[in-house]
Enzyme design. Structure first.
Site, short mmCIF file in Angstrom:
data_model
loop_
_atom_site.label_atom_id
_atom_site.label_comp_id
_atom_site.label_asym_id
_atom_site.label_seq_id
_atom_site.Cartn_x
_atom_site.Cartn_y
_atom_site.Cartn_z
N THR A 93 0.87 -1.18 0.00
CA THR A 93 0.00 0.00 0.00
C THR A 93 0.90 1.22 0.00
O THR A 93 1.45 1.61 1.03
CB THR A 93 -0.92 0.00 1.23
N LYS A 169 -7.10 1.09 -3.41
CA LYS A 169 -6.75 0.50 -2.11
C LYS A 169 -6.88 1.53 -0.99
O LYS A 169 -7.42 1.23 0.08
CB LYS A 169 -5.31 -0.04 -2.15
N LYS A 238 -0.95 5.72 8.52
CA LYS A 238 -0.20 5.95 7.29
C LYS A 238 -1.13 5.92 6.08
O LYS A 238 -1.05 6.80 5.20
CB LYS A 238 0.89 4.88 7.15
#
Length: 291
Positions: A93, A169, A238
């Site tokens: 990711t 995502k 994050k």
């Protein structure tokens, strides 16, 4: 098929192990050696450096973030080691901006680049049932589809530009964190009125919110089961930051994402970054004077 694989964290190890069990020749590298030794015991081969792993025709990376991926590609020599015609499959990711940069740099070198982040926790990865969000040139995707078929139950294709898969995502993780935050806040509210959280979530996840994300994380909230973490608060922070960056690039306001970022930061500031995302319930309870 020979596959280089870099990044053997909990998710990466499960994915690489399935490739080994499926009969692929896996050349594995990881910063710490213990998971490499376990994978070698299953039949993989150890790569001494990221560059050595990248010698394979298909090179898969499954690392924590932009910085760790950039480190093995640049300082680790993996990008330079990719041979003409090779394809790099980044399953981490990472940010939209990073994917755009990497797609350009790989094209300049004459090698393929695919973004293919995944949906699913470690147990799903172990079962080879991940959902794979992929974007890149069709010919490259067709070439690596047998690899995806081992690791996932379905590959979702989102076009030729790799960064599209990363946008999907990040949007998906935003929705996931949003669902858990709403459960956490609602649970704190009903608890303040003397309602057992277990009773409330049993009702909610059996009626209007009878979906896996609510059921799995709702049970974790009720049981206060935050370790071992399937998805750490620190990693969720994050990802929400990256989602906000992607939203700014698209000029798409995401006001709730800013709230989520602050709530995740609250948990990390209280030393809870290593806990599972369900620990957002601790943040909500604390703010309600119950933590």
């Amino acid at each position: 098929m020979q596959i280089g694989f870099a990044g053997l964290g909990n998710m990466g190890f499960a994915m690489a192990a399935n490739l080994v069990k499926a009969g692929h020749e896996v050349l594995a590298w990881n910063r710490s050696k213990e998971p490499v030794a376990r994978l070698v015991a299953l039949g993989a081969k150890e790569a001494a450096t990221p560059a050595e792993a990248a010698q394979a025709g298909i090179f898969v990376t499954m690392l924590a973030d932009d910085a760790s991926t950039r480190s093995i590609l640049e300082e680790g020599g993996a990008l330079a080691a990719l041979k003409p015609g090779a394809v790099h499959v980044c399953m981490a990711t990472v940010s939209v901006a990073f994917a755009q940069e990497m797609a350009g740099r790989h094209a300049e070198k004459g090698v393929g680049y695919i973004a293919a982040p995944v949906l699913g926790r470690v147990n799903v990865a172990e079962a080879g049932q991940l959902n794979i969000l992929a974007a890149g040139e069709d010919a490259l995707l067709d070439r690596v589809q047998p690899v995806f078929d081992v690791m996932g139950q379905k590959t979702w294709r989102f076009g030729a530009e790799p960064e599209r898969a990363n946008a999907v995502k990040l949007a998906s993780n935003f929705m996931l964190v949003s669902a858990i935050e709403t459960m956490a806040e609602a649970s704190a509210m009903v608890a303040g009125h003397g309602v057992a959280v277990a009773d409330f979530l049993a009702m909610a996840t059996s009626t209007a919110f009878a979906a896996p994300v609510y059921k799995i994380y709702g049970e974790a909230i009720v049981q206060q089961r935050f370790e071992p973490a399937g998805f750490k608060l620190s990693l969720a922070l994050k990802d929400i930051r990256l989602a906000l960056e992607a939203a700014e690039l698209a000029r798409a306001p995401m006001p709730f994402a800013s709230t989520l970022k602050d709530n995740l930061l609250d948990g990390v500031a209280h030393g809870e970054g290593h806990l599972d995302l369900a620990a957002l319930s601790k943040v909500a309870a604390r703010r309600a004077g119950k933590g």
